[in-house]
Design an enzyme around this catalytic site. Structure first.
Site, mmCIF file in Angstrom:
data_model
loop_
_atom_site.group_PDB
_atom_site.id
_atom_site.type_symbol
_atom_site.label_atom_id
_atom_site.label_comp_id
_atom_site.label_asym_id
_atom_site.label_seq_id
_atom_site.Cartn_x
_atom_site.Cartn_y
_atom_site.Cartn_z
ATOM 1 N N LYS A 1 0.932 -1.215 0.094
ATOM 2 C CA LYS A 1 -0.048 -0.046 0.028
ATOM 3 C C LYS A 1 1.006 1.110 -0.051
ATOM 4 O O LYS A 1 0.613 2.105 -0.815
ATOM 5 C CB LYS A 1 -1.108 -0.195 1.266
ATOM 6 C CG LYS A 1 -1.645 1.037 1.226
ATOM 7 C CD LYS A 1 -2.888 1.086 2.609
ATOM 8 C CE LYS A 1 -3.562 2.233 2.540
ATOM 9 N NZ LYS A 1 -4.513 2.045 3.637
ATOM 10 N N GLU B 1 10.626 -4.574 4.459
ATOM 11 C CA GLU B 1 10.629 -5.957 4.051
ATOM 12 C C GLU B 1 10.402 -6.195 2.609
ATOM 13 O O GLU B 1 11.011 -6.726 2.003
ATOM 14 C CB GLU B 1 9.757 -6.908 4.818
ATOM 15 C CG GLU B 1 10.028 -7.158 6.501
ATOM 16 C CD GLU B 1 9.227 -5.670 7.373
ATOM 17 O OE1 GLU B 1 9.235 -4.692 6.819
ATOM 18 O OE2 GLU B 1 8.968 -6.069 8.267
ATOM 19 N N GLY C 1 -5.027 -2.236 5.213
ATOM 20 C CA GLY C 1 -4.196 -3.458 4.689
ATOM 21 C C GLY C 1 -4.925 -4.881 5.082
ATOM 22 O O GLY C 1 -5.001 -5.392 4.172
ATOM 23 N N ARG C 2 -5.352 -4.821 6.227
ATOM 24 C CA ARG C 2 -5.776 -6.013 6.716
ATOM 25 C C ARG C 2 -7.285 -6.523 5.827
ATOM 26 O O ARG C 2 -8.000 -7.557 6.225
ATOM 27 C CB ARG C 2 -5.860 -6.434 8.121
ATOM 28 C CG ARG C 2 -6.460 -5.347 8.851
ATOM 29 C CD ARG C 2 -6.226 -5.510 10.424
ATOM 30 N NE ARG C 2 -6.734 -4.388 10.985
ATOM 31 C CZ ARG C 2 -6.096 -3.030 11.211
ATOM 32 N NH1 ARG C 2 -4.900 -2.917 10.335
ATOM 33 N NH2 ARG C 2 -6.573 -2.200 11.841
ATOM 34 N N GLU D 1 -5.167 -7.218 15.054
ATOM 35 C CA GLU D 1 -4.473 -5.867 14.821
ATOM 36 C C GLU D 1 -5.645 -5.049 14.721
ATOM 37 O O GLU D 1 -5.339 -3.660 15.153
ATOM 38 C CB GLU D 1 -3.860 -5.921 13.213
ATOM 39 C CG GLU D 1 -3.152 -4.805 12.873
ATOM 40 C CD GLU D 1 -2.341 -5.166 11.648
ATOM 41 O OE1 GLU D 1 -1.669 -5.982 11.352
ATOM 42 O OE2 GLU D 1 -2.529 -4.199 10.661
ATOM 43 N N HIS E 1 -4.619 -33.861 17.314
ATOM 44 C CA HIS E 1 -3.603 -34.929 17.702
ATOM 45 C C HIS E 1 -2.331 -34.123 18.463
ATOM 46 O O HIS E 1 -1.130 -34.668 18.484
ATOM 47 C CB HIS E 1 -2.924 -35.610 16.407
ATOM 48 C CG HIS E 1 -3.989 -36.517 15.857
ATOM 49 N ND1 HIS E 1 -4.006 -37.819 16.168
ATOM 50 C CD2 HIS E 1 -4.979 -36.280 15.028
ATOM 51 C CE1 HIS E 1 -5.120 -38.225 15.504
ATOM 52 N NE2 HIS E 1 -5.659 -37.336 14.754
ATOM 53 N N LYS F 1 7.661 -0.890 12.571
ATOM 54 C CA LYS F 1 8.235 -0.512 11.059
ATOM 55 C C LYS F 1 9.387 0.497 11.439
ATOM 56 O O LYS F 1 10.308 0.591 10.754
ATOM 57 C CB LYS F 1 7.218 0.201 10.436
ATOM 58 C CG LYS F 1 6.210 -0.852 9.811
ATOM 59 C CD LYS F 1 5.268 -0.247 8.764
ATOM 60 C CE LYS F 1 4.426 -1.288 8.111
ATOM 61 N NZ LYS F 1 3.598 -0.827 7.212
HETATM 62 C C1 G6Q Z 1 -2.485 -3.934 8.008
HETATM 63 C C2 G6Q Z 1 -1.397 -3.413 8.236
HETATM 64 C C3 G6Q Z 1 -0.079 -4.252 8.061
HETATM 65 C C4 G6Q Z 1 0.206 -3.750 6.620
HETATM 66 C C5 G6Q Z 1 1.667 -4.418 6.354
HETATM 67 C C6 G6Q Z 1 2.179 -3.974 4.929
HETATM 68 O O1 G6Q Z 1 -3.621 -3.644 8.068
HETATM 69 O O2 G6Q Z 1 -1.288 -2.117 8.259
HETATM 70 O O3 G6Q Z 1 -0.038 -5.480 7.974
HETATM 71 O O4 G6Q Z 1 -0.554 -4.040 5.831
HETATM 72 O O5 G6Q Z 1 2.615 -3.371 7.133
HETATM 73 O O6 G6Q Z 1 2.104 -2.586 4.451
HETATM 74 P P1 G6Q Z 1 2.340 -2.150 3.210
HETATM 75 O O7 G6Q Z 1 1.161 -2.721 2.291
HETATM 76 O O8 G6Q Z 1 2.317 -0.494 3.079
HETATM 77 O O9 G6Q Z 1 3.407 -2.644 2.459
#
Ligand code: G6Q
Length: 548
Positions: free
Chosen positions: A208, A214, A268-269, A354, A385, A513
């Site tokens: 996003k 990462e 994001g989620r 989250e 199990h 982050k």
């Molecule tokens: C989701 C969070 C988090 C995010 C990641 C990736 O709700 O904000 O999990 O999706 O940190 O972020 P980017 O899509 O900006 O790389």
């Protein structure tokens, strides 16, 4: 929006009193005295059935929980979310993942943006790109069709795509192998690159913000790997981006013609429905991706219009509140009885933890009750199990959400009946338990001595009265998966409203982050850092020595 503290509401106080009575119930008795308990305590919507009868509830419990939902303003706040109000007030954002799966004729304008027109313009672009890749017209630099898709993203830009692509494996294009790289640990990318051919691989850089450490590092390394086999001119055929940040995409070296956008009002989620779902659309095709959206939309419509008393996400949320805030259950276990749903517990872990892992209410004051439980789990029957022992006989009582799929997506005879038998047998056992008399009778039949029998008895007795929900679907299809995800999204929303927290920010993730940056600069520097505690200094020194 309610300004009264949750614990001060009339409904919460009535529930507290009622709970004292509920402590004496056993679900075995509730089932024995209420023959129509399943009919009364189950609800169907959008192709899903929720059986919530195996909970420590009666009609009064439900009435009081529904009163709590009303007192906390679930309905007006739900309507505000769907209408595009900026309910994510700490980030000044609307929360409109529901608009991503709404039909073209949705009339909704936010900040001058005609939401449905923009959403569908991007969906159309995704559809045409996806079909070109799938039918072999989008080719790699040497003219061969794409065989492997590598989605590079993390958190919300990873968990949804990975979970949904895996869940819908039986709808996937046979030529396309899906890979998901998220971790900055180079072993993750290394393992994926070992499996793919640079001539026939398409990388999706999904972020996003397009600044996440990462993802940017993995994308850069993937690009470097690719350029060992090709030239910069070949990049556009092999790298596409999904982001809200066109500047960042351009700066990385991806042509914005190969970028699929989305918007700041998609968290994001909650983003698998947006361009972040590009890998899912590539795997299952545009039509099936449309079905996934349609399934979620059907659940949206139900959530928006069904009365609270028969509203599936509302009920699932209220049962959760009852278990968490009155019976003090610290965790919720998710048990999908379908191997292709194996990433679903991890997906929900992010969605719920989250969103509702917060302790400050919307007015800035600390909440006086527990909020989101720990979400965890694994597929059945594997979990049976391993950790199910604790669920049956541990000192904590952990509610479980079973997810059962009636028809399999394979033709292997016999397996599915065994799988479903296990699922239903477990929820029955958690509810009923095994009483001392039953154990005694079993052991006597074995001819055990009285003394040995009495010694074994407490170990083999199960109290039962352990709550669970069972969510049933006919088959695991794009539509039923869409409805299932949306069910939990709205459940999460309702719980956030009841707790009075903002479910749509994530300052803890933002902190993560930046935290590593100091040590990262120290690791790459020359001096031994001294500003940390002795433990951290020693660990840094060890790593510096190893990394050289
Ligand atoms: C989701 C969070 C988090 C995010 C990641 C990736 O709700 O904000 O999990 O999706 O940190 O972020 P980017 O899509 O900006 O790389």
């Amino acid at each position: 929006m309610p300004s009264t503290a949750l614990t001060a509401t009339a409904a919460f106080q009535a529930l507290t009193t009622h709970h004292r009575e509920a402590l004496s119930w056993h679900m075995r008795d509730l089932f024995a005295t209420q023959q129509d308990r399943f009919e009364r305590l189950s609800v169907s919507a959008a192709g899903l059935l929720l059986d919530y009868s195996k909970n420590r509830i009666n009609d009064t419990t439900l009435e009081l929980l529904l009163a709590l939902a009303r007192e906390r303003g679930v309905e007006p706040q739900r309507d505000a979310m769907f209408a595009g109000d900026k309910i994510n007030f700490t980030e000044h954002r609307a929360v409109l993942h529901t608009a991503l799966r709404a039909p073209r004729d949705l009339r909704l304008e936010v900040d001058g943006q005609h939401i449905a027109a923009d959403v569908h313009a991007v969906l159309d672009r995704i559809a045409s790109f996806v079909e070109r890749v799938r039918d072999g017209n989008w080719v790699g630099r040497t003219g061969k069709p794409i065989t492997d898709i590598v989605n590079i993203g993390i958190g919300g830009s990873h968990l949804g795509p990975q979970m949904a692509s895996t869940a819908l494996r039986s709808f996937s294009h046979p030529r396309l192998n899906m890979h998901f790289v998220s971790n900055v640990d180079g072993h993750d990318l290394d393992a994926a690159l070992a499996k793919v051919d640079p001539e026939t691989t398409l990388f999706i850089v999904a972020s996003k913000t397009f600044t996440t450490q990462e993802t940017m590092m993995n994308a850069q390394s993937a690009r470097n790997w690719f350029l060992q086999h090709a030239t910069e001119a070949d990049l556009p055929r092999h790298f596409v981006a999904v982001s809200t940040n066109s500047e960042g995409v351009r700066a990385f070296g991806i042509d914005t013609d190969n970028m699929f956008p989305f918007w700041d009002w998609v968290g994001g989620r909650y983003s698998v429905w947006s361009s972040i779902g590009l890998s899912v659309a590539l795997a299952i095709g545009a039509k099936n991706f449309g079905e996934l959206l349609a399934g979620a939309h059907a659940m949206d419509e139900h959530f928006l219009h069904a009365p609270l008393a028969t509203n599936m996400p509302v009920i699932l949320a209220l049962i959760g509140i009852w278990n968490r805030n009155f019976f003090n259950s610290e965790s919720l276990s998710i048990a999908p009885y379908h191997h292709d749903l194996r990433f679903f517990p991890a997906y929900l872990q992010q969605l719920e933890m989250e969103s509702n892992g917060k302790r400050i209410t919307r007015d800035g004051s600390p909440i006086k009750v527990a909020t989101c439980p720990f979400i965890w789990g694994d597929v059945g029957t594997n979990g049976q199990h391993a950790f199910f022992q604790l669920l049956h006989q541990g000192a904590d009582i952990t509610p479980i959400d079973f997810i059962a799929v009636l028809k399999p997506g394979h033709n292997l005879p016999g397996h599915h009946a065994v799988l479903l038998a296990n699922c239903f047998a477990q929820s029955e056992a958690f509810m009923r338990g095994k009483q001392a008399e039953e154990v005694r009778a079993d052991l006597s039949k074995e001819g055990m001595s009285q003394q040995e029998l009495e010694a074994l008895l407490p170990h083999k007795t199960f109290n039962g009265n352990r709550p669970s929900n069972t969510i049933v679907m006919e088959a695991l299809t794009p539509a039923s998966l869409g409805a299932l995800i949306a069910l939990y999204e709205h459940k999460t929303f309702v719980q956030g409203v009841i707790w009075g927290i903002n479910s749509f920010d994530q300052w803890g993730v933002e902190l993560g982050k930046v935290l590593a940056k100091t040590i990262q600069s120290e690791l790459s520097g020359t001096s031994v850092p001294e500003r940390h505690d002795a433990s951290t200094n020693a660990l840094i020194a060890l790593a510096k020595q190893a990394l050289g």
